[in-house]
Design an enzyme around this catalytic site. Structure first.
Site, mmCIF file in Angstrom:
data_model
loop_
_atom_site.group_PDB
_atom_site.id
_atom_site.type_symbol
_atom_site.label_atom_id
_atom_site.label_comp_id
_atom_site.label_asym_id
_atom_site.label_seq_id
_atom_site.Cartn_x
_atom_site.Cartn_y
_atom_site.Cartn_z
ATOM 1 N N ASP A 17 4.592 6.503 -6.186
ATOM 2 C CA ASP A 17 4.429 7.683 -6.890
ATOM 3 C C ASP A 17 5.731 8.272 -7.561
ATOM 4 O O ASP A 17 6.988 7.577 -7.226
ATOM 5 C CB ASP A 17 4.023 8.968 -6.023
ATOM 6 C CG ASP A 17 5.016 9.261 -5.381
ATOM 7 O OD1 ASP A 17 5.733 8.716 -4.497
ATOM 8 O OD2 ASP A 17 5.464 10.495 -5.266
ATOM 9 N N GLU B 295 4.577 -0.993 4.436
ATOM 10 C CA GLU B 295 5.114 0.004 3.507
ATOM 11 C C GLU B 295 4.934 -0.527 2.095
ATOM 12 O O GLU B 295 4.654 -1.526 1.700
ATOM 13 C CB GLU B 295 6.769 -0.052 3.926
ATOM 14 C CG GLU B 295 7.236 0.959 4.409
ATOM 15 C CD GLU B 295 7.504 2.338 3.874
ATOM 16 O OE1 GLU B 295 6.795 2.333 2.702
ATOM 17 O OE2 GLU B 295 8.328 3.198 3.948
ATOM 18 N N PHE C 132 13.212 2.287 -10.900
ATOM 19 C CA PHE C 132 12.179 3.382 -10.141
ATOM 20 C C PHE C 132 10.800 2.856 -10.632
ATOM 21 O O PHE C 132 10.406 3.063 -11.756
ATOM 22 C CB PHE C 132 12.520 4.787 -10.627
ATOM 23 C CG PHE C 132 11.723 5.483 -9.636
ATOM 24 C CD1 PHE C 132 12.112 5.766 -8.510
ATOM 25 C CD2 PHE C 132 10.539 5.978 -10.065
ATOM 26 C CE1 PHE C 132 11.381 6.653 -7.742
ATOM 27 C CE2 PHE C 132 9.626 6.930 -9.247
ATOM 28 C CZ PHE C 132 10.221 7.120 -8.063
ATOM 29 N N ASP D 136 13.447 0.589 -0.003
ATOM 30 C CA ASP D 136 14.597 0.879 -1.160
ATOM 31 C C ASP D 136 16.160 1.006 -0.207
ATOM 32 O O ASP D 136 16.506 -0.053 -0.060
ATOM 33 C CB ASP D 136 14.377 2.531 -1.626
ATOM 34 C CG ASP D 136 15.427 2.579 -2.888
ATOM 35 O OD1 ASP D 136 15.993 1.682 -3.467
ATOM 36 O OD2 ASP D 136 15.355 3.686 -3.276
ATOM 37 N N ARG E 111 -0.026 7.082 -8.491
ATOM 38 C CA ARG E 111 -0.487 6.287 -7.417
ATOM 39 C C ARG E 111 -1.659 5.466 -7.690
ATOM 40 O O ARG E 111 -1.881 4.385 -6.975
ATOM 41 C CB ARG E 111 -0.657 7.064 -5.815
ATOM 42 C CG ARG E 111 0.410 7.889 -5.362
ATOM 43 C CD ARG E 111 0.170 8.475 -4.107
ATOM 44 N NE ARG E 111 1.150 9.328 -3.640
ATOM 45 C CZ ARG E 111 2.197 9.106 -3.094
ATOM 46 N NH1 ARG E 111 2.549 7.921 -2.750
ATOM 47 N NH2 ARG E 111 3.068 10.113 -2.572
ATOM 48 N N GLY F 61 2.585 6.121 0.121
ATOM 49 C CA GLY F 61 3.028 4.734 -0.421
ATOM 50 C C GLY F 61 2.255 3.481 -0.194
ATOM 51 O O GLY F 61 2.100 2.591 -0.932
HETATM 52 P P1 IMP Z 1 14.256 4.314 1.806
HETATM 53 O O1 IMP Z 1 14.047 5.200 3.000
HETATM 54 O O2 IMP Z 1 15.217 4.534 0.708
HETATM 55 O O3 IMP Z 1 13.773 2.726 1.686
HETATM 56 O O4 IMP Z 1 12.741 4.946 0.806
HETATM 57 C C1 IMP Z 1 11.896 4.345 0.775
HETATM 58 C C2 IMP Z 1 10.768 5.521 0.390
HETATM 59 O O5 IMP Z 1 11.579 6.179 -1.154
HETATM 60 C C3 IMP Z 1 9.533 4.769 0.146
HETATM 61 O O6 IMP Z 1 8.636 4.946 0.852
HETATM 62 C C4 IMP Z 1 9.221 5.613 -1.214
HETATM 63 O O7 IMP Z 1 8.491 6.941 -1.030
HETATM 64 C C5 IMP Z 1 10.391 6.174 -2.066
HETATM 65 N N1 IMP Z 1 10.924 5.219 -2.971
HETATM 66 C C6 IMP Z 1 12.194 4.401 -3.095
HETATM 67 N N2 IMP Z 1 12.023 3.734 -4.344
HETATM 68 C C7 IMP Z 1 10.984 4.110 -5.032
HETATM 69 C C8 IMP Z 1 10.454 3.549 -6.279
HETATM 70 O O8 IMP Z 1 11.023 2.847 -7.140
HETATM 71 N N3 IMP Z 1 9.231 4.301 -6.577
HETATM 72 C C9 IMP Z 1 8.596 4.945 -5.818
HETATM 73 N N4 IMP Z 1 8.976 5.583 -4.751
HETATM 74 C C10 IMP Z 1 10.188 4.951 -4.538
HETATM 75 MG MG MG Z 2 7.305 9.085 -3.135
#
Ligand code: IMP
Ligand code: MG
Length: 179
Positions: free
Chosen positions: A159, A99, A152, A103, A165, A45
């Site tokens: 992606d 990053e 999202f 999220d 992407r 990402g």
């Molecule tokens: P976290 O561990 O929940 O902070 O998630 C981070 C990962 O979740 C990112 O590196 C993305 O791969 C994926 N992700 C979370 N939200 C989104 C979104 O809105 N669009 C695309 N990928 C997301």
């Molecule tokens: Mg992803």
């Protein structure tokens, strides 16, 4: 049919994105004026953001990448697996983890814990976008492009099922495109 047809809204257009990237680049160049930051891109990402960001930096940098995969869905334990580890040691380096999006914060908090054990001189985080609404773990993010609402999003490296992407904008997908 193009990838744009699947967007319900554009959150950040190319001009807005590049303004944020330039701002981050100026800030990082200033903060690291006498140093040589070692940027670690979290695959996949971060790649579009990272490749634009490094071209706005005026200090010398080095790069490395890490690829991790959650065990199934991210769990509150934050257990993730390293798919591709760093190529080089980070001991004594001024590390900036780059990053695409934060999220829940589980992925990044795992990475930070892991990197700290490798004794970098300093460890900072730079994220293109931040979704604070979903945060499970309290994290301090040193450099953020934009805070975004709890939607999202895809594009600019991010992606949905490995697609979108290559969109140069950051958009919200139409519900019909989420299968
Ligand atoms: P976290 O561990 O929940 O902070 O998630 C981070 C990962 O979740 C990112 O590196 C993305 O791969 C994926 N992700 C979370 N939200 C989104 C979104 O809105 N669009 C695309 N990928 C997301
Ligand atoms: Mg992803």
């Amino acid at each position: 049919m193009t990838i744009y047809d699947d967007l319900e809204a554009i959150l950040l257009d190319e001009e807005a994105i590049h303004a944020e990237v330039r701002r981050l680049g100026e800030q990082i160049s200033k903060d690291y004026a006498d140093r040589q930051p070692h940027l670690i891109g979290v695959l996949k990402g971060s790649i579009v953001f990272l490749s634009d960001l490094i071209r706005t930096l005026t200090v010398p940098v080095t790069l490395d990448f890490i690829s991790i995969s959650p065990y199934g869905a991210p769990t509150p334990s934050g257990v993730v697996r390293i798919r591709k580890d760093l190529d080089d040691p980070i001991e004594g380096r001024d590390v900036i983890v780059v990053e695409g999006i934060i999220d829940t914060g589980l992925t990044l908090s795992y990475l930070l814990r892991n990197f700290k054990t490798r004794n970098p001189a300093s460890l900072k985080v730079c994220a293109f976008v931040n979704k604070r609404a979903q945060r499970i773990i309290d994290l301090s993010v040193d450099y953020v492009g934009r805070e975004i609402p709890d939607k999202f999003v895809v594009g600019y490296g991010l992606d949905y099922r490995q697609r979108y992407r290559n969109l140069p904008v950051l958009g919200v997908l139409k519900p019909s495109a989420l299968d």
